[in-house]
Structure formats: C-alpha cells, structure tokens
Design a protein around this motif. Structure first.
Motif, mmCIF file in Angstrom:
data_model
loop_
_atom_site.group_PDB
_atom_site.id
_atom_site.type_symbol
_atom_site.label_atom_id
_atom_site.label_comp_id
_atom_site.label_asym_id
_atom_site.label_seq_id
_atom_site.Cartn_x
_atom_site.Cartn_y
_atom_site.Cartn_z
ATOM 1 N N ASP A 42 0.193 -15.234 -73.735
ATOM 2 C CA ASP A 42 -0.628 -14.021 -73.683
ATOM 3 C C ASP A 42 -2.116 -14.365 -73.768
ATOM 4 O O ASP A 42 -2.933 -13.782 -73.056
ATOM 5 C CB ASP A 42 -0.244 -13.059 -74.804
ATOM 6 C CG ASP A 42 1.091 -12.385 -74.561
ATOM 7 O OD1 ASP A 42 1.607 -12.439 -73.423
ATOM 8 O OD2 ASP A 42 1.639 -11.803 -75.521
ATOM 9 N N ASP A 43 -2.460 -15.309 -74.639
ATOM 10 C CA ASP A 43 -3.859 -15.748 -74.742
ATOM 11 C C ASP A 43 -4.330 -16.370 -73.430
ATOM 12 O O ASP A 43 -5.438 -16.102 -72.968
ATOM 13 C CB ASP A 43 -4.034 -16.755 -75.884
ATOM 14 C CG ASP A 43 -3.919 -16.125 -77.260
ATOM 15 O OD1 ASP A 43 -3.988 -14.878 -77.359
ATOM 16 O OD2 ASP A 43 -3.746 -16.880 -78.234
ATOM 17 N N LEU A 44 -3.483 -17.199 -72.829
ATOM 18 C CA LEU A 44 -3.824 -17.840 -71.554
ATOM 19 C C LEU A 44 -4.047 -16.795 -70.455
ATOM 20 O O LEU A 44 -5.006 -16.880 -69.690
ATOM 21 C CB LEU A 44 -2.713 -18.808 -71.143
ATOM 22 C CG LEU A 44 -2.882 -19.492 -69.800
ATOM 23 C CD1 LEU A 44 -4.082 -20.426 -69.812
ATOM 24 C CD2 LEU A 44 -1.615 -20.266 -69.446
ATOM 25 N N ILE A 45 -3.183 -15.797 -70.416
ATOM 26 C CA ILE A 45 -3.323 -14.725 -69.415
ATOM 27 C C ILE A 45 -4.639 -13.973 -69.631
ATOM 28 O O ILE A 45 -5.364 -13.686 -68.677
ATOM 29 C CB ILE A 45 -2.114 -13.780 -69.456
ATOM 30 C CG1 ILE A 45 -0.870 -14.503 -68.923
ATOM 31 C CG2 ILE A 45 -2.382 -12.502 -68.661
ATOM 32 C CD1 ILE A 45 0.435 -13.751 -69.145
ATOM 33 N N GLN A 46 -4.966 -13.690 -70.888
ATOM 34 C CA GLN A 46 -6.205 -12.966 -71.180
ATOM 35 C C GLN A 46 -7.425 -13.796 -70.797
ATOM 36 O O GLN A 46 -8.367 -13.278 -70.199
ATOM 37 C CB GLN A 46 -6.268 -12.574 -72.659
ATOM 38 C CG GLN A 46 -7.455 -11.695 -72.986
ATOM 39 C CD GLN A 46 -7.465 -10.409 -72.190
ATOM 40 O OE1 GLN A 46 -6.475 -9.692 -72.153
ATOM 41 N NE2 GLN A 46 -8.575 -10.106 -71.540
ATOM 42 N N PRO B 265 11.483 -18.971 -83.332
ATOM 43 C CA PRO B 265 10.095 -18.956 -83.813
ATOM 44 C C PRO B 265 9.128 -19.674 -82.861
ATOM 45 O O PRO B 265 8.043 -19.171 -82.597
ATOM 46 C CB PRO B 265 10.176 -19.659 -85.170
ATOM 47 C CG PRO B 265 11.569 -19.365 -85.635
ATOM 48 C CD PRO B 265 12.422 -19.386 -84.383
ATOM 49 N N GLN B 266 9.512 -20.833 -82.348
ATOM 50 C CA GLN B 266 8.622 -21.556 -81.429
ATOM 51 C C GLN B 266 8.402 -20.767 -80.144
ATOM 52 O O GLN B 266 7.310 -20.759 -79.591
ATOM 53 C CB GLN B 266 9.174 -22.942 -81.105
ATOM 54 C CG GLN B 266 8.266 -23.730 -80.169
ATOM 55 C CD GLN B 266 6.858 -23.921 -80.721
ATOM 56 O OE1 GLN B 266 6.704 -24.367 -81.864
ATOM 57 N NE2 GLN B 266 5.838 -23.587 -79.952
ATOM 58 N N ASP B 267 9.450 -20.088 -79.657
ATOM 59 C CA ASP B 267 9.305 -19.295 -78.435
ATOM 60 C C ASP B 267 8.352 -18.126 -78.656
ATOM 61 O O ASP B 267 7.558 -17.799 -77.772
ATOM 62 C CB ASP B 267 10.668 -18.798 -77.954
ATOM 63 C CG ASP B 267 11.534 -19.932 -77.452
ATOM 64 O OD1 ASP B 267 11.038 -20.719 -76.621
ATOM 65 O OD2 ASP B 267 12.688 -20.035 -77.892
ATOM 66 N N ILE B 268 8.422 -17.508 -79.821
ATOM 67 C CA ILE B 268 7.501 -16.399 -80.124
ATOM 68 C C ILE B 268 6.066 -16.927 -80.186
ATOM 69 O O ILE B 268 5.143 -16.298 -79.669
ATOM 70 C CB ILE B 268 7.904 -15.698 -81.444
ATOM 71 C CG1 ILE B 268 9.325 -15.134 -81.340
ATOM 72 C CG2 ILE B 268 6.898 -14.618 -81.813
ATOM 73 C CD1 ILE B 268 9.572 -14.202 -80.166
ATOM 74 N N ARG B 269 5.870 -18.107 -80.778
ATOM 75 C CA ARG B 269 4.522 -18.715 -80.781
ATOM 76 C C ARG B 269 4.076 -19.011 -79.350
ATOM 77 O O ARG B 269 2.906 -18.821 -79.007
ATOM 78 C CB ARG B 269 4.520 -19.981 -81.635
ATOM 79 C CG ARG B 269 4.589 -19.708 -83.127
ATOM 80 C CD ARG B 269 4.349 -20.956 -83.954
ATOM 81 N NE ARG B 269 5.414 -21.936 -83.841
ATOM 82 C CZ ARG B 269 6.510 -21.973 -84.595
ATOM 83 N NH1 ARG B 269 6.681 -21.062 -85.539
ATOM 84 N NH2 ARG B 269 7.424 -22.907 -84.418
ATOM 85 N N ASP B 270 5.010 -19.466 -78.519
ATOM 86 C CA ASP B 270 4.674 -19.737 -77.113
ATOM 87 C C ASP B 270 4.258 -18.460 -76.390
ATOM 88 O O ASP B 270 3.352 -18.485 -75.556
ATOM 89 C CB ASP B 270 5.857 -20.375 -76.390
ATOM 90 C CG ASP B 270 6.141 -21.799 -76.843
ATOM 91 O OD1 ASP B 270 5.273 -22.409 -77.510
ATOM 92 O OD2 ASP B 270 7.248 -22.297 -76.535
#
Length: 92
Positions: free
Chosen positions: A72-76, A62-67
C-alpha cells in the motif's frame, strides 16, 4: 507440468472456529501477470501487484499483513510520483 496447465490455485486458511477455502482463478492471475525475460532468455511471470496484495490478504499471516502495508505504501508513493511528474510536465 507447466504453470499454464493449472486451472486454478486453491488457498486455504484454517481458523479456530471455521475452515475457509478460497479459490483463485489461475488463468486470470496469469493474464494480469507481468512478463520479464532474464539475460539467459528465460521468461519469468510475476503476479500483478494488486493480485499479490489480495493473495497476501487472504493468507492472513502476520508477515503477509506487513507486506500488504508495504505494498500500500509503494502504491501511494507511485501515485504521488505520477502526480508530481504530471505537475512538472504541465498536466493536471
């Protein structure tokens, strides 16, 4: 043993219905890593962001999926900033 001596890293994830095994070529990860030298002169290698993202997807915790969502947000945000910079500098 130095990190460069490893041929690959093995990641496994056990699911209830099956065992899944992933082989990751360490030499490829190492080639794409980013090198930084700290103030004491030690060199630290960091995974390329895309490789970190892929490994977190494989881990499926779960933590990895949140990461992954955060990555993805950081890349965007980074893409948006580059586009803004291009517009301000008369680029496309």
């Amino acid at each position: 043993m130095d990190l460069e001596d490893y041929d690959f890293l093995q990641f496994t994830r056990c699911a209830q219905e099956q065992n899944l095994e992933y082989m990751v070529d360490f030499s490829e990860l190492f080639k794409r890593s980013r090198k930084f030298e700290n103030p004491h002169g030690s060199v630290i290698h960091f995974l390329h962001l895309n490789d970190l993202r892929e490994l977190k997807i494989l881990a499926r915790r779960p933590q990895d999926i949140r990461d992954v969502i955060m990555i993805d947000d950081l890349i965007q945000v980074s893409k948006d900033q580059r586009n803004l910079d291009d517009l301000e500098n008369g680029g496309s």
